[in-house]
Scaffold this motif. Sequence first.
Motif, short mmCIF file in Angstrom:
data_model
loop_
_atom_site.label_atom_id
_atom_site.label_comp_id
_atom_site.label_asym_id
_atom_site.label_seq_id
_atom_site.Cartn_x
_atom_site.Cartn_y
_atom_site.Cartn_z
N LEU A 104 2.39 12.62 -2.40
CA LEU A 104 1.28 11.70 -2.64
C LEU A 104 1.20 10.74 -1.47
O LEU A 104 2.17 10.07 -1.13
N GLU A 105 0.03 10.72 -0.85
CA GLU A 105 -0.23 9.82 0.27
C GLU A 105 -0.96 8.59 -0.25
O GLU A 105 -2.01 8.72 -0.88
N ILE A 106 -0.40 7.41 0.00
CA ILE A 106 -1.06 6.17 -0.40
C ILE A 106 -1.76 5.63 0.84
O ILE A 106 -1.12 5.34 1.86
N GLY A 107 -3.07 5.51 0.74
CA GLY A 107 -3.87 5.01 1.85
C GLY A 107 -4.30 3.58 1.59
O GLY A 107 -3.60 2.81 0.94
N SER A 108 -5.47 3.26 2.04
CA SER A 108 -6.00 1.91 1.90
C SER A 108 -6.32 1.63 0.43
O SER A 108 -7.10 2.34 -0.19
N VAL A 109 -5.67 0.61 -0.11
CA VAL A 109 -5.95 0.24 -1.50
C VAL A 109 -6.38 -1.22 -1.63
O VAL A 109 -6.46 -1.75 -2.72
N GLY A 110 -6.68 -1.85 -0.50
CA GLY A 110 -7.25 -3.19 -0.54
C GLY A 110 -6.23 -4.29 -0.73
O GLY A 110 -5.10 -4.05 -1.13
N GLY A 111 -6.66 -5.50 -0.45
CA GLY A 111 -5.80 -6.66 -0.58
C GLY A 111 -6.18 -7.50 -1.77
O GLY A 111 -6.99 -7.10 -2.59
N ARG A 115 -0.70 -9.15 -4.09
CA ARG A 115 -0.46 -7.91 -3.35
C ARG A 115 0.35 -8.24 -2.09
O ARG A 115 0.19 -9.28 -1.49
N VAL A 116 1.20 -7.32 -1.70
CA VAL A 116 2.06 -7.48 -0.54
C VAL A 116 1.66 -6.43 0.48
O VAL A 116 1.50 -5.25 0.14
N ASN A 117 1.51 -6.84 1.75
CA ASN A 117 1.23 -5.88 2.80
C ASN A 117 2.51 -5.09 3.05
O ASN A 117 3.54 -5.66 3.38
N VAL A 118 2.43 -3.78 2.84
CA VAL A 118 3.61 -2.93 2.95
C VAL A 118 3.66 -2.25 4.30
O VAL A 118 4.70 -2.19 4.95
N THR A 123 -1.57 -2.26 1.02
CA THR A 123 -1.01 -3.36 0.26
C THR A 123 -0.74 -2.86 -1.16
O THR A 123 -1.40 -1.93 -1.62
N MET A 124 0.23 -3.45 -1.80
CA MET A 124 0.58 -3.01 -3.15
C MET A 124 0.97 -4.20 -4.01
O MET A 124 1.48 -5.21 -3.51
#
Length: 163
Positions: A104-111, A115-118, A123-124
Motif C-alpha cells: 500500500l502506497e500512501i501518497g498525498s493525504v493533506g494537512g 496531523r504530523v508531516n511524516v 501527513t498523518m
Amino acid sequence: MSKVVLVRVDSRLIHGQVVLKCLKETKAKRILIVDDTICQDPLMVQIFTMAAPEGVQIDLLDTKTAGQSYLAGTLAPDMPTIVLFKRLEQARAAYQAGFHMEELEIGSVGGGPGRVNVSGAVTMSQEEAAIADWLVDKGVHVILQGTVEDAQMDWRDVQKPFA
C-alpha cells in the motif's frame, strides 16, 4: 490472477500525477476507486467516470464489494488496474473485507490540525498511524511516496513521530 499494479491512498484520487505519471509507469488501463461514501453518491460517480483519461476505464466500488471481489478473483482479472483510496480508513476496511493487498502506497493525504508531516507531502494523524501499523502487522508492505518523483519510504522507517 489479479492484475492490480498499484494500490494507493491519495485524498485527491484522480489528478494529474495519477493520470500522467502513475498510469504511464504502471501501464494501467483501469482505475478502481474504492470508497464507501463516493459509491453512494450518483453525482460523484458520474464526475469520476467522466474524469477518465482516454483509453482508461474508471470503476467505483465500496469496501465490502472490493473485498468480496478480491476473494472471488474478480477485482482486476483482465486489465492492469490502479486501486485508489481517498482515506487510509477505507484501505483498512477493504482489507478487513478480504482485499489483502501486498503493498500500500500512501501518497498525498493533506494537512490540517492534529496531523504530523511524516515525509514530503505525506501527513498523518495518530489514528492513521495506528492503521498503518495494523496493516504492517497483517503483512502489508506500507510505503510513503507523496509524488512519483519522491523516494519511497518504508513506513517502519518514518513512523517515529507516532512511536
